[in-house]
Scaffold this active site. Sequence first.
Site, PDB file in Angstrom:
ATOM      1  N   GLU A 143      29.627  35.901  40.539  1.00 53.76           N
ATOM      2  CA  GLU A 143      30.066  37.062  41.326  1.00 53.76           C
ATOM      3  C   GLU A 143      28.952  37.621  42.218  1.00 53.76           C
ATOM      4  OE1 GLU A 143      31.890  39.885  38.660  1.00 53.76           O
ATOM      5  OE2 GLU A 143      33.797  38.873  38.940  1.00 53.76           O
ATOM      6  N   GLU A 305      38.407  33.777  35.996  1.00 58.36           N
ATOM      7  CA  GLU A 305      38.407  34.923  35.079  1.00 58.36           C
ATOM      8  C   GLU A 305      39.692  35.707  35.322  1.00 58.36           C
ATOM      9  OE1 GLU A 305      34.895  37.321  35.122  1.00 58.36           O
ATOM     10  OE2 GLU A 305      33.568  35.588  35.268  1.00 58.36           O
TER      11      GLU A 305
END
Length: 650
Positions: A143, A305
């Site tokens: 991320e 995710e």
Amino acid sequence: MTYLGVDYYPEHWPAEKIDEDIEGIKQLGANIVRIGEFAWHLMEPEEGKFDFSYFDQVIEKLKQEDFHIMFGTPTATFPAWLADQHPEILSADEYGHPRVFGGRRQYCFNSDVYRSYAAAITRKVVEHYKDEPAIIVWQIDNEFGHEGSDMCWCGSCEKKFQTYLTEKYDSIDQLNEEWGTIFWGQTYNDFSEIPVPKPTITTHNPSLKLEWARFRSDSLNGFAHEMTEIVKETKGAHQQVTTNVSGGFFSKWFDHAENLRPMDFVSYDNYPVWGGLEEPIAPEAIAMMHDFNRGLLDKNYWIVEELMGAQGHDVIGYLPRPNQAKMWSYQAFAHGCSNLLYFRWRGMTKGAEQFCYGVVDHDNVYGRKYKEVQSLFSEIKDYGELLDAPIQADIAVLYDYDNIWAWRSQIQSRDFDFTDELVRLYRPFYNQNAAIDVIPADRELSSYKVVVVPVMHVMDETLAERLRTFVQNGGTVLFSYRTGLKGKDNNLRLGEVQPGLVRDLVGARIEEIESLTKDHRLKLQGEGRFSEVPGTVSIWRDLLVPETAEALYQYTDAFYDSYAAVTKNSFGQGHVYYIGGGLNEEALDRIGEEITEHHQIETISSVRGVEVYRRRSGEDSYLFVMNHTSEEQWFQGESLAPFESRLIQE
Ligand code: GLA
Ligand code: ZN
């Protein structure tokens, strides 16, 4: 093959748990796990002493159960020994204070020392596993830019920012002229005098703020691409490369399409709710985020995710209701997700994410969430061909990071939020269950029928000309307020009547403007076919004088009831709508319906809260149906239980 699995951190558990966990994951119906991200110290406990024996064992066990593996390069969490030996790798906050070890991603993208250590561990781990058949994909870092890690105000960034400017501008005189530094006597004699925009009294020069944003993007993407190139030149031919995109991508200081450019595919972390939120974000906002990720590389993507349990670091968020997280997974597949992993196998009992709940809770009981994942995997696993099928949309929503960063540096209205304004114009087409692409403004437009351009206040001649051609050829463009106000220098143009570069397209001029708040809502009066459709604006208003356009809505308040709020212009073979403020949903829905009717765009009617998405694969056509509400709903005569999701073959 459709990859379905979980994010598994074996290193978080006692060694004797591994066999039980692998069996539990297997019984889910999973065929892939993600491991490795954040485990730098485990792989390099001391400088230069690389040790992959732990993951060698784990991988051997996973292979015995035929698992495939996504392996994360661990550069998001450097070891304490590195920070101790080289504190200069630490990024600095806006006050120039070095961030301390702890947390994650607190490294500086412009630290040459960090880049060399990150390159070393990346190269070593990929060299070690490049021939591992079970590892089919590498995830770079984690991320990028999330949790404020895209910004650093350290001395190294300041020096490199000045170098960036020296390379971009022919002379300091040219920079002074373009930036308007004469204002407040800010003229620079040398590039070395130019500051990074740390907190000051009032605010910095708009051109400086936009250049700083561009530099941040180059810094982050430069690091990401350096690591990606190392993986690509080292990995096995059977292995692909990706990175996982976090939510909140319009509030990040880096260009995501550029970040993902060298990757094989996009991975996305889908969290419709997180710490502190008492309820999920709106279904249309979740949908838009999927379309954004599909648009980054213009192809279907992975989710690595997918939320299943309540999430939070120090504050926990809303608990997804039974089948709600499964419904969000169906929504993801509908919008182009082709492979999906849930975050995470089991919530950790220690560490900063002990309240990030997973498929299994700390009690280690295989409960409701476990069964929900099992049912999703068993329902979707045989639809690989459908999930891989491309999505053809007639509608494109455009964004541009220069424009976004300029808005973030000067929001003009206290309650302005770029994502809200993009979703405002996305929603009328989402509400019709139409397929929508969300793409960078520089992409090819000719395959579309409708191009939506939300609050594009920083715009260059190139985009204006491309939109002009698009409309001339019969397309419809939907602008919202402040369009075309500034150039790419983030400044206005003397003597230019707004909406500047697109005034002929819009067929109206803007005589005055007013910043509103979200609660300062002004009543409009619809004209003609809109006379019975209530209209209001908030956040902002442009006072429009139609020149060749027709007024669809007029203001009604004193002094301004002669001005138009919303206009429609015919131009060439096409049409241009201008939404001169934060227009309400009902009015925008009516405009959206007029547009899809005109272009005969495929829509599906459903009650609000029931999302329907048509997907085709060869001769087969399916409807993904998601009930986003906690009530029973109906679609085509069929009852949908609260949060029920369904795949219907037509
Ligand atoms: C992000 C990160 C994960 C984890 C989750 C928790 O998506 O990628 O490492 O922090 O949030 O919700
Ligand atoms: Zn820095």
